[in-house]
Design a protein around this motif. Structure first.
Motif, PDB file in Angstrom:
ATOM      1  N   ASP A 153       0.531   6.738  -0.534  1.00  0.00           N
ATOM      2  CA  ASP A 153      -0.901   6.477  -0.474  1.00  0.00           C
ATOM      3  C   ASP A 153      -1.544   6.471  -1.849  1.00  0.00           C
ATOM      4  OD1 ASP A 153      -2.994   5.832   1.253  1.00  0.00           O
ATOM      5  OD2 ASP A 153      -3.796   7.875   1.207  1.00  0.00           O
ATOM      6  N   ALA A 160       1.515   8.369   2.667  1.00  0.00           N
ATOM      7  CA  ALA A 160       0.495   7.829   3.556  1.00  0.00           C
ATOM      8  C   ALA A 160       0.657   8.423   4.952  1.00  0.00           C
ATOM      9  CB  ALA A 160       0.610   6.310   3.614  1.00  0.00           C
ATOM     10  N   TYR A 292       0.187  -1.120   8.561  1.00  0.00           N
ATOM     11  CA  TYR A 292      -0.686  -1.110   7.380  1.00  0.00           C
ATOM     12  C   TYR A 292      -1.144  -2.533   7.081  1.00  0.00           C
ATOM     13  CZ  TYR A 292      -2.351  -0.706   2.552  1.00  0.00           C
ATOM     14  OH  TYR A 292      -3.102  -0.773   1.413  1.00  0.00           O
TER      15      TYR A 292
END
Length: 375
Positions: A153, A160, A292
């Motif tokens: 992240d 993440a 994502y």
């Protein structure tokens, strides 16, 4: 909002696709017109034996290292490599093995795609080959982690959490030495840089006025920062020559999502990417099937080998505002912030090769050449 069709909900349950948006209608919602995911999944299953044979053959050529190595699984932890490095010191990382998203279906990635390192609490870097050399940019302990591209992240290596990381099996066998050899390095073309989230790679290079791309079992996004308004006159123009496509099946499901493309990123964090497809028809538009990216990226097929010749230059010029309305829809962004070149071949592990030239972003106020002929 209405539920997706049953076949799409089933494909999502099988993790073949992510959020695909809604079909276009008279209200102006974005268009999604790719074939049903299960129609691609069944041929993909039939190919798994050949993929397994290729993997086993590759494993025989690159056996595990044996004594003195560190075994890394995808446990979401940084591991001390047992070596303290000094700034300016050359280091060699050697690795073998694979991480499996689905071993039965041979969906896996190799060491050059999923081995990351950092010195102390510094920024993360990805190994670009199974034998990766680098010059230490700081003093401190060397840490290693096995993780998929996009797992972090932040450039500091924070994992993440949204979306949740997938379940992964397998392991990497890694050794570290202070005796590097002459090995490939990641050198981006002038003015471009690799997206940190996926890590650097030895995929793109500058070649006599073109950007040449060679991907094989790896992934990379090359980015060029730009700041131009998005208007009715905004156009992205470029030439491209494709010698080999990394997918043998339609690319709109996760296990076949290997492709070559050029993309535009907008100031709302979304991007529209124009691609060649092995089989999808031109003007097929679909949301990225990967976690994502399914919230950020929309794909638009421009060409395929059945209709357009490989090994030849083809010229493109796209009206960006008009394309955005058709492919993405919703509130319009104000500005164009980056142009990307994307190459992915991690899933089917086939080679992909292409070149780009004369990449230009233009509007009523002028043009910006990102790579002009003869540069």
């Amino acid at each position: 909002m209405p539920k997706p069709a049953l076949h799409l909900r089933l494909a999502q349950a099988l993790e073949l696709v992510g959020d695909q948006g809604q079909p276009q209608d008279h209200h102006g919602l974005p268009q999604r017109n790719a074939p049903a995911p299960l129609r691609v999944f069944l041929p993909f299953i039939r190919q798994r034996k050949r993929r397994q044979q290729r993997r086993l053959a590759a494993s025989a050529l690159h056996p595990e290292h044996g004594a003195g190595t560190l075994s890394l699984g995808a446990d979401q932890r940084w591991h001390d490599a047992g070596i303290n490095v000094s700034k300016g010191e050359p280091i060699l990382i050697s690795a073998s093995g694979r991480l499996f998203l689905n071993k039965a279906l041979e969906v896996s990635v190799g060491a050059k795609t999923c081995l990351w390192y950092r010195i102390g609490s510094g920024h993360i870097n990805r190994c670009i080959s199974e034998r990766h050399s680098f010059i230490a940019d700081a003093d401190g302990p060397l840490y290693l982690q096995a993780a998929l591209p996009g797992a972090f992240d932040s450039p500091a290596g924070t994992l993440a959490t949204e979306p949740a990381p997938p379940h992964i099996t397998g392991s990497l066998q890694v050794s570290v030495s202070r005796q590097p050899q002459e090995l490939p390095t990641a050198t981006a073309p002038q003015g471009w840089q690799y997206l940190w989230r996926l890590g650097e790679a030895a995929i793109f290079d500058q070649c006599d006025g073109t950007i040449c791309c060679h991907t094989h079992g790896d992934v990379g996004i090359l980015q060029y920062d730009i700041d131009r308004p998005l208007t009715d006159s905004s156009r992205l123009s470029w030439d491209w020559l494709v010698d080999a496509l990394p997918s043998t099946l339609p690319e709109h499901i996760q296990p076949t999502h290997d492709y070559l493309s050029i993309a535009v990123e907008f100031d709302n964090g979304l991007d529209l990417t124009y691609m060649w497809s092995s089989q999808l028809a031109p003007d097929t538009i679909f949301q990225c099937p990967l976690p994502y990216w399914d919230q950020r990226e929309t794909h638009w097929v421009l060409r395929n080998p059945a209709l357009h010749a490989l090994h030849q230059w083809h010229s493109e010029s796209r009206p960006l505002l008009e394309d955005y309305r058709r492919a993405i829809g919703g509130p319009l962004p104000a500005r164009i912030v980056r142009v990307w070149l994307i190459a992915n071949s991690v899933f089917q592990n086939n080679p992909g090769r292409c070149q780009y030239r004369a990449i230009t972003l233009e509007d009523a106020d002028g043009s910006t050449g990102l790579l002009e002929d003869g540069e």
